[in-house]
Design a protein around this motif. Structure first.
Motif, PDB file in Angstrom:
ATOM      1  N   GLY A  50       0.779  -1.226   0.000  1.00  0.00           N
ATOM      2  CA  GLY A  50       0.000   0.000   0.000  1.00  0.00           C
ATOM      3  C   GLY A  50       0.812   1.278   0.000  1.00  0.00           C
ATOM      4  N   SER A  51       2.137   1.181   0.002  1.00  0.00           N
ATOM      5  CA  SER A  51       2.995   2.363   0.023  1.00  0.00           C
ATOM      6  C   SER A  51       3.766   2.473  -1.297  1.00  0.00           C
ATOM      7  CB  SER A  51       3.970   2.274   1.193  1.00  0.00           C
ATOM      8  OG  SER A  51       4.858   3.366   1.187  1.00  0.00           O
ATOM      9  N   VAL A  52       3.822   3.689  -1.862  1.00  0.00           N
ATOM     10  CA  VAL A  52       4.534   3.913  -3.126  1.00  0.00           C
ATOM     11  C   VAL A  52       6.036   3.902  -2.863  1.00  0.00           C
ATOM     12  CG1 VAL A  52       4.939   5.512  -5.008  1.00  0.00           C
ATOM     13  CG2 VAL A  52       2.634   5.231  -4.109  1.00  0.00           C
ATOM     14  N   GLU A  53       6.743   2.996  -3.554  1.00  0.00           N
ATOM     15  CA  GLU A  53       8.181   2.892  -3.378  1.00  0.00           C
ATOM     16  C   GLU A  53       8.944   3.609  -4.486  1.00  0.00           C
ATOM     17  OE1 GLU A  53       9.640  -1.041  -2.828  1.00  0.00           O
ATOM     18  OE2 GLU A  53       8.993  -1.118  -0.747  1.00  0.00           O
ATOM     19  N   SER A  54       8.376   3.635  -5.678  1.00  0.00           N
ATOM     20  CA  SER A  54       9.045   4.328  -6.782  1.00  0.00           C
ATOM     21  C   SER A  54       8.014   4.696  -7.830  1.00  0.00           C
ATOM     22  CB  SER A  54      10.138   3.443  -7.403  1.00  0.00           C
ATOM     23  OG  SER A  54       9.565   2.278  -7.974  1.00  0.00           O
ATOM     24  N   SER A  55       8.325   5.719  -8.613  1.00  0.00           N
ATOM     25  CA  SER A  55       7.446   6.119  -9.692  1.00  0.00           C
ATOM     26  C   SER A  55       8.270   6.667 -10.844  1.00  0.00           C
ATOM     27  CB  SER A  55       6.428   7.164  -9.230  1.00  0.00           C
ATOM     28  OG  SER A  55       7.033   8.426  -9.110  1.00  0.00           O
ATOM     29  N   LYS A  56       7.666   6.691 -12.008  1.00  0.00           N
ATOM     30  CA  LYS A  56       8.354   7.153 -13.213  1.00  0.00           C
ATOM     31  C   LYS A  56       7.370   7.929 -14.064  1.00  0.00           C
ATOM     32  CE  LYS A  56      12.505   6.479 -15.188  1.00  0.00           C
ATOM     33  NZ  LYS A  56      13.802   6.546 -14.486  1.00  0.00           N
ATOM     34  N   SER A  57       7.834   9.047 -14.615  1.00  0.00           N
ATOM     35  CA  SER A  57       6.985   9.860 -15.484  1.00  0.00           C
ATOM     36  C   SER A  57       7.499   9.797 -16.911  1.00  0.00           C
ATOM     37  CB  SER A  57       6.963  11.314 -15.004  1.00  0.00           C
ATOM     38  OG  SER A  57       6.320  11.428 -13.764  1.00  0.00           O
ATOM     39  N   SER A  58       6.564   9.867 -17.832  1.00  0.00           N
ATOM     40  CA  SER A  58       6.910   9.922 -19.250  1.00  0.00           C
ATOM     41  C   SER A  58       5.779  10.624 -19.980  1.00  0.00           C
ATOM     42  CB  SER A  58       7.136   8.512 -19.813  1.00  0.00           C
ATOM     43  OG  SER A  58       7.648   8.596 -21.145  1.00  0.00           O
ATOM     44  N   ALA A  59       5.855  10.633 -21.289  1.00  0.00           N
ATOM     45  CA  ALA A  59       4.860  11.366 -22.073  1.00  0.00           C
ATOM     46  C   ALA A  59       4.574  10.624 -23.363  1.00  0.00           C
ATOM     47  CB  ALA A  59       5.355  12.783 -22.357  1.00  0.00           C
ATOM     48  N   LEU A  60       3.490  11.050 -24.015  1.00  0.00           N
ATOM     49  CA  LEU A  60       3.113  10.489 -25.317  1.00  0.00           C
ATOM     50  C   LEU A  60       2.469  11.586 -26.151  1.00  0.00           C
ATOM     51  CD1 LEU A  60       2.605   8.031 -27.238  1.00  0.00           C
ATOM     52  CD2 LEU A  60       0.354   7.840 -26.168  1.00  0.00           C
ATOM     53  N   ALA A  61       2.925  11.698 -27.386  1.00  0.00           N
ATOM     54  CA  ALA A  61       2.287  12.604 -28.347  1.00  0.00           C
ATOM     55  C   ALA A  61       1.316  11.762 -29.167  1.00  0.00           C
ATOM     56  CB  ALA A  61       3.336  13.258 -29.240  1.00  0.00           C
ATOM     57  N   MET A  62       0.040  11.887 -28.846  1.00  0.00           N
ATOM     58  CA  MET A  62      -1.007  11.100 -29.509  1.00  0.00           C
ATOM     59  C   MET A  62      -1.330  11.731 -30.859  1.00  0.00           C
ATOM     60  SD  MET A  62      -2.974   8.456 -28.975  1.00  0.00           S
ATOM     61  CE  MET A  62      -4.495   7.704 -29.549  1.00  0.00           C
ATOM     62  N   GLN A  63      -1.070  10.967 -31.932  1.00  0.00           N
ATOM     63  CA  GLN A  63      -1.264  11.510 -33.273  1.00  0.00           C
ATOM     64  C   GLN A  63      -2.691  11.298 -33.762  1.00  0.00           C
ATOM     65  OE1 GLN A  63       1.125  13.242 -33.950  1.00  0.00           O
ATOM     66  NE2 GLN A  63       2.743  12.347 -32.686  1.00  0.00           N
ATOM     67  N   TYR A  64      -3.014  11.984 -34.866  1.00  0.00           N
ATOM     68  CA  TYR A  64      -4.300  11.756 -35.515  1.00  0.00           C
ATOM     69  C   TYR A  64      -4.348  10.318 -36.037  1.00  0.00           C
ATOM     70  CZ  TYR A  64      -1.683  12.599 -39.863  1.00  0.00           C
ATOM     71  OH  TYR A  64      -0.774  12.527 -40.887  1.00  0.00           O
ATOM     72  N   SER A  65      -5.549   9.784 -36.227  1.00  0.00           N
ATOM     73  CA  SER A  65      -5.710   8.401 -36.659  1.00  0.00           C
ATOM     74  C   SER A  65      -5.188   8.201 -38.080  1.00  0.00           C
ATOM     75  CB  SER A  65      -7.196   8.006 -36.603  1.00  0.00           C
ATOM     76  OG  SER A  65      -7.401   6.755 -37.204  1.00  0.00           O
ATOM     77  N   LYS A  66      -4.693   6.993 -38.363  1.00  0.00           N
ATOM     78  CA  LYS A  66      -4.261   6.652 -39.722  1.00  0.00           C
ATOM     79  C   LYS A  66      -5.412   6.702 -40.722  1.00  0.00           C
ATOM     80  CE  LYS A  66      -0.473   3.628 -38.234  1.00  0.00           C
ATOM     81  NZ  LYS A  66       0.041   2.231 -38.256  1.00  0.00           N
ATOM     82  N   GLU A  67      -6.625   6.819 -40.192  1.00  0.00           N
ATOM     83  CA  GLU A  67      -7.807   6.949 -41.051  1.00  0.00           C
ATOM     84  C   GLU A  67      -7.668   8.132 -42.007  1.00  0.00           C
ATOM     85  OE1 GLU A  67     -11.725   5.801 -42.228  1.00  0.00           O
ATOM     86  OE2 GLU A  67     -10.244   4.818 -40.942  1.00  0.00           O
ATOM     87  N   TYR A  68      -6.888   9.128 -41.591  1.00  0.00           N
ATOM     88  CA  TYR A  68      -6.802  10.357 -42.380  1.00  0.00           C
ATOM     89  C   TYR A  68      -5.534  10.423 -43.231  1.00  0.00           C
ATOM     90  CZ  TYR A  68     -10.290  11.302 -38.881  1.00  0.00           C
ATOM     91  OH  TYR A  68     -11.389  11.206 -38.063  1.00  0.00           O
ATOM     92  N   LYS A  69      -4.859   9.293 -43.365  1.00  0.00           N
ATOM     93  CA  LYS A  69      -3.716   9.234 -44.267  1.00  0.00           C
ATOM     94  C   LYS A  69      -4.152   8.668 -45.620  1.00  0.00           C
ATOM     95  CE  LYS A  69       0.155   8.944 -41.042  1.00  0.00           C
ATOM     96  NZ  LYS A  69       1.407   8.242 -40.710  1.00  0.00           N
ATOM     97  N   ILE A  70      -3.345   8.933 -46.645  1.00  0.00           N
ATOM     98  CA  ILE A  70      -3.642   8.396 -47.980  1.00  0.00           C
ATOM     99  C   ILE A  70      -3.165   6.951 -48.008  1.00  0.00           C
ATOM    100  CG2 ILE A  70      -3.285   8.683 -50.457  1.00  0.00           C
ATOM    101  CD1 ILE A  70      -2.481  11.579 -49.875  1.00  0.00           C
ATOM    102  N   LEU A  71      -4.088   6.005 -47.832  1.00  0.00           N
ATOM    103  CA  LEU A  71      -3.736   4.592 -47.794  1.00  0.00           C
ATOM    104  C   LEU A  71      -4.274   3.882 -49.031  1.00  0.00           C
ATOM    105  CD1 LEU A  71      -4.518   3.863 -44.055  1.00  0.00           C
ATOM    106  CD2 LEU A  71      -2.306   4.320 -45.064  1.00  0.00           C
ATOM    107  N   GLN A  72      -3.557   2.891 -49.487  1.00  0.00           N
ATOM    108  CA  GLN A  72      -4.012   2.060 -50.598  1.00  0.00           C
ATOM    109  C   GLN A  72      -3.834   0.598 -50.192  1.00  0.00           C
ATOM    110  OE1 GLN A  72      -5.507   3.220 -53.283  1.00  0.00           O
ATOM    111  NE2 GLN A  72      -5.170   5.367 -52.722  1.00  0.00           N
ATOM    112  N   ASN A  73      -4.730   0.124 -49.342  1.00  0.00           N
ATOM    113  CA  ASN A  73      -4.633  -1.240 -48.816  1.00  0.00           C
ATOM    114  C   ASN A  73      -5.413  -2.240 -49.668  1.00  0.00           C
ATOM    115  OD1 ASN A  73      -2.983  -0.523 -46.762  1.00  0.00           O
ATOM    116  ND2 ASN A  73      -4.579  -0.295 -45.225  1.00  0.00           N
ATOM    117  N   ASN A  74      -5.392  -2.079 -50.978  1.00  0.00           N
ATOM    118  CA  ASN A  74      -6.145  -2.978 -51.844  1.00  0.00           C
ATOM    119  C   ASN A  74      -5.621  -4.405 -51.760  1.00  0.00           C
ATOM    120  OD1 ASN A  74      -7.646  -0.816 -52.678  1.00  0.00           O
ATOM    121  ND2 ASN A  74      -6.355  -0.367 -54.452  1.00  0.00           N
TER     122      ASN A  74
END
Length: 950
Positions: free
Chosen positions: A759-783
């Motif tokens: 129940g006691s916090v012994e260690s912690s770590k911080s980081s980050a994420l740059a959440m991009q727009y979905s690949k739905e909006y890229k020009i894809l040709q998955n034929n």
């Protein structure tokens, strides 16, 4: 119809059954009827059990088929919605009679529009799936789960094939296993001009002050011009006019960072020729390595003077700013290990700072130290804010110093001159001030509001402050008036307060004018005699500041002058607390040591402390630690842990007004070194944290050093737009923990993961994420993937609704398993066998009683005569009189038997009727005999009774 035998080898038991039958009949020579019956019953039981072991199923082929339509409604196919609905509607309307249809809309997830039904009407799709991604695999699996197990199965997939989540090929084995016929209608989209930012590359880590490159990659299917803009947080870092060619384009920016921590970057593209704008921004971040830093926020010039000297002497890397420059995002706050406020009023801090200060401390282990002054704590309106929530002290006084009931009357000038003002009128500011004062009252307190010009009106009559909205509404109704006459309104306020039963009675007078009447001595005497205090607020240069100052001083109150309109609301709010005379403490005392804590290490010598000359009243929270207290046991130095972070409350000032002797004390430097060290919590260890984007999810991987164990691993996240959440991580291998978190927006996210043991916090770590727009909006040709799906699933592409029902479809038979039926029959026969042998039941008598014997005999005789007639007819056409006689005789015998049967049935019915009549007669006679007096019997009973008595 067909029969399916799962365990054919069980039929090997049948030869054993035949051998058993042969052996039994030869050895025991069963001749009597009972023995034969038992033998036959057991043979049948054995046969039924053998069939049950074979697991036999009866399959019946059905002609009805089921068709499920999968309509792609993701953003990449949104323009096809109407055409897709028309195709489905036409196909369902013309589907073979008896067929069932279902419709599923899909994007990132699925939304069932219509379950399997024989209804042949479909107009449009109203179900709305998540449109920011395309997951064909998920759509196919949803359809497979909706099919029933009867008839043929068909899936019609209507899509552009541009899958960016899941893998449609993985659904092929399930399609084949269920014999699903796959039809694919491929959406052919018109080519449009499209430009988008594909990537933004920044070094993962940089050093403070180091110049680095930011590389922007742009994809385009058209030649065009545009503008690129680069931002870091709220600061614009650069801008370029660019020429964009077809294909891949690369552009470079240069930048350097002068503060540490995670720095987010966003590039924005504006192109002359473009269709979709959701793909014109991209986010990335870098970690600036720098020494731990402290942020110092100074309320007014000089408020942080003493503390600034101490920080310099302690070689603490700090940055001093004004409240208006305070960080507005969690990412900006995370640049600092601790934040210190010196006599800062809540109103001077931005809403964004107040929204982020709690998660900064609680979730990201930030430190927070608040020092006092006349604009801090309750006097700085910290009550019911995030500042009060994270600090170890309450703004309300508790215990023996709890504030008794208060009665406040606000007397507000609404003469014509009060309607003037720069941008906002003085009257509107006065009404805002009164409204704010109402917020600081308790429901047990009394309040009244008088508006005056050359006359006065009780806008809010004296009442409890339990309906604050109604009181504020009445205050808001105050309009512009005429001249200025202060005395009558002030006298009316005195009369109202005299009637009040509250312990504390206070009047606040606000005016911007002058009154010709200056004889207030009698009114001041009345106020003092009834212990009613009065404070005055002079607004603007035309106000009678001298008279108002004397009036407040003589009435034991405070006087204010403001020529800046923004001060008015703050003055009224502060007056509510100052009227109690317990929040602002101006007196000399020596702080008492009330707690043994590490912040006093190497500080206290023989228990001696220097004097303090004032502080702001607060009350300690239950779990907080009071290190130093006033002579009246109010907190001076309190601290506690809030979440992962630690906070400290110093209720005196750091400008020298109250803490002059403390600032020159030779142990004060060590004290504040200890306080700052306490607030700066360092949980960082050798554990690693990795966060990556997978579709619309953040994948979090947390690895403990040397494979150590944790009782629990949890985490939190916050976006720059205010989205937040928490999560638990699962151990996937020794010392490694993982999870996925779905994120809603294209944004920059901060993450903190912590390891807990017992129940006691012994260690912690911080980081980050740059959440991009979905690949739905890229020009894809998955034929290729779509064609691979059709080929592997042995499906076909279609071009119209008519093509859907062409070709053969494997008909799934309805299967009924007979194992249970055979088992039940065997059990019933076994029970009959036991009853027949153990209870010596004569089945022939049972059958005879049930009428089954006669029925059997009658049926046998009739069958024999019918057989003779048929046999005579089959001899061919009669050629002589003899054969005709035989046939006629057979007919006569058969007719005679029918008449005889009919006659017997008629006689039987008559016999039953006669028996009923006889029973009625007997019953009637019996009843009569009962009602007839039998004297002989009565005489005999009397003699018997007399004999017993003797």
């Amino acid at each position: 119809m067909s029969i399916e035998v799962t365990r054919l080898y069980a039929l090997l038991l049948l030869p054993l059954l035949i051998g058993f039958l042969y052996y039994t009949t030869r050895k025991y020579k069963v001749k009597n009827k009972k023995g034969k019956s038992v033998l036959i019953t057991r043979i049948i039981i054995f046969l039924l059990l053998t069939l049950a072991l074979c697991d036999i199923s009866l399959k019946i082929n059905l002609k009805e088929n089921s068709t499920i339509y999968l309509l792609d409604l993701s953003d990449s196919a949104k323009e096809f919605k109407g055409e897709g609905e028309k195709l489905i509607s036409e196909a369902i309307e013309n589907s073979p009679r008896g067929d069932k249809s279902a419709v599923i809309a899909f994007g990132e997830n699925t939304a069932v529009e219509q379950f399997l039904t024989k209804n042949r009407n479909f107009k449009d799709a109203t179900a709305i799936p998540t449109k920011t991604a395309t997951n064909i695999e998920n759509a196919l699996n949803t359809a497979l789960g909706i099919f029933d197990n009867q008839g043929g199965k068909r899936i019609v997939l209507i899509t552009d094939g541009e899958e960016n989540e899941g893998d449609m090929i993985k659904a092929v084995p399930s399609l084949k296993e269920q014999n699903v016929a796959l039809k694919v209608y491929k959406i052919n989209k018109q080519k449009q001009d499209e430009v988008y930012v594909e990537d933004l590359k920044i070094p993962e880590n940089i050093n403070l002050g180091e110049e680095f490159s930011i590389v922007v990659k742009i994809q385009s299917n058209v030649k065009t011009s545009g503008k690129l803009s680069l931002f870091s947080g709220r600061e614009k870092k650069g801008e370029q006019q660019v020429e964009i060619e077809r294909g891949t384009n690369t552009f470079v920016f240069k930048d350097k960072q002068l503060s540490g921590g995670f720095k987010d970057y966003k590039v924005s593209l504006s192109a002359d020729k473009d269709t979709e704008t959701k793909n014109n921004e991209y986010i990335a971040y870098t970690n600036v390595r720098a020494k731990s830093k402290v942020l110092l926020i100074e309320g007014k010039p000089g408020d942080a003077g003493g503390l600034e000297s101490l920080l310099k002497a302690s070689y603490v890397d700090y940055k001093k700013i004004t409240p208006i420059s305070a960080p507005r995002s969690l990412n900006e706050l995370n640049e600092y290990k601790a934040v210190i406020t010196c006599n800062v009023h809540k109103e001077d801090l931005s809403k964004e700072f107040l929204d982020n200060i709690e998660p900064y401390v609680k979730d990201y282990a930030g430190g927070f130290i608040a020092t006092g002054g006349e604009d801090a704590y309750a006097l700085g309106e910290y009550k019911d804010t995030a500042l009060e929530k994270i600090l170890p002290v309450n703004m309300d006084m508790k215990g023996k110093k709890e504030i008794p009931e208060i009665s406040i009357v606000m007397v507000i000038d609404h003469s014509g001159s009060m309607s003037a003002g720069d941008g906002i009128s003085k009257l509107n500011l006065a009404k805002e001030a009164a409204t704010k004062a109402i917020d600081n009252l308790r429901t047990t307190d009394d309040v009244g509001v008088i508006a005056f010009d050359d006359s006065y009106d009780f806008v809010v009559k004296m009442q409890k402050a339990n309906d604050k909205n109604a009181i504020k509404k009445s205050i808001g109704s105050i309009g512009d008036g005429g001249g200025t006459s202060i005395y009558p309104a002030l006298e009316e306020a005195y009369k109202a307060q005299k009637e009040s039963k509250a312990k504390i009675k206070h009047i606040i007078l606000l005016t911007d004018g002058q009154d010709e009447f200056h004889e207030y001595d009698d009114l001041v005497k009345k106020l003092n005699d009834d212990k009613i205090t009065l404070s005055t607020v002079a607004v603007g240069e035309d106000s009678d500041r001298r008279m108002l100052g004397i009036l407040a001083e003589d009435s034991k109150g405070r006087s204010y002058y403001t020529d800046t309109n923004t001060d008015i609301p703050r003055i009224f709010a502060k007056e509510i607390f100052l009227s109690t005379k317990v929040y602002l403490n101006n007196r000399t005392f020596v702080p008492k040591i009330t707690g043994n804590h590490s912040v006093l290490k190497n500080v206290v010598e023989d228990g001696k402390m220097p004097n303090l000359f004032g502080y702001v009243g607060t009350s300690k929270k239950d779990k907080a630690i009071n290190v130093l207290s006033s002579d009246e046991d109010d907190p001076i130095l309190s601290l506690w842990q809030y979440g992962l972070g630690k906070t400290v409350a110093w209720t005196s000032d750091m400008s020298g007004k109250w803490s002059g002797e403390f600032l020159t004390w030779n142990k004060n430097l060590q004290l504040w070194r200890n306080i700052v060290d306490y607030a700066i919590t360092n949980y960082d260890g050798d554990n690693s944290l990795k966060i990556t984007q997978e579709g619309n999810y953040a994948k979090i991987e947390y690895t403990l050093k040397d494979g150590e164990k944790a009782g629990k691993v949890t985490g939190v996240y916050n976006s720059s737009q205010g989205e937040k959440g928490d999560f638990n991580l699962d151990e996937v291998e020794p010392g490694k923990y993982e999870t996925k978190v779905k994120l809603k927006d294209f944004d920059f996210y901060n993450f903190n993961v912590r390891k807990e043991v017992n129940g006691s916090v012994e260690s912690s770590k911080s980081s980050a994420l740059a959440m991009q727009y979905s690949k739905e909006y890229k020009i894809l040709q998955n034929n290729e993937n779509l064609e691979g799906l059709v080929n592997d699933a042995e499906g076909s592409f279609i071009k119209s609704a008519e093509d859907i029902f062409k070709g053969k479809i494997k008909n799934e038979a309805s299967k009924t398993n007979l194992t249970t039926l055979f088992t039940i029959l065997a059990m019933l026969l076994f029970l009959i066998d036991v009853a027949y042998r153990r209870l010596n039941i004569d089945l022939s008598k049972v059958f005879k009683k049930l009428g089954l014997v006669k029925l059997k005999s009658k049926f046998r005789k009739r069958s024999e005569k019918q057989f003779e007639l048929k046999k005579a007819k089959n001899k061919g056409k009669p050629t002589n009189e003899n054969s005709k006689k035989i046939i006629n005789k057979a007919k006569v015998n058969l007719e005679s038997d029918n008449r005889q049967d009919s006659k017997e049935d008629s006689m039987k019915k008559e016999s039953i009727e006669v028996n009923k009549e006889q029973k009625k007669i007997v019953k009637k006679e019996s009843s009569k005999s009962k009602n007839t007096l039998d004297t002989k019997a009565l005489l005999k009973k009397k003699q018997d009774r007399n004999g017993r008595e003797v």
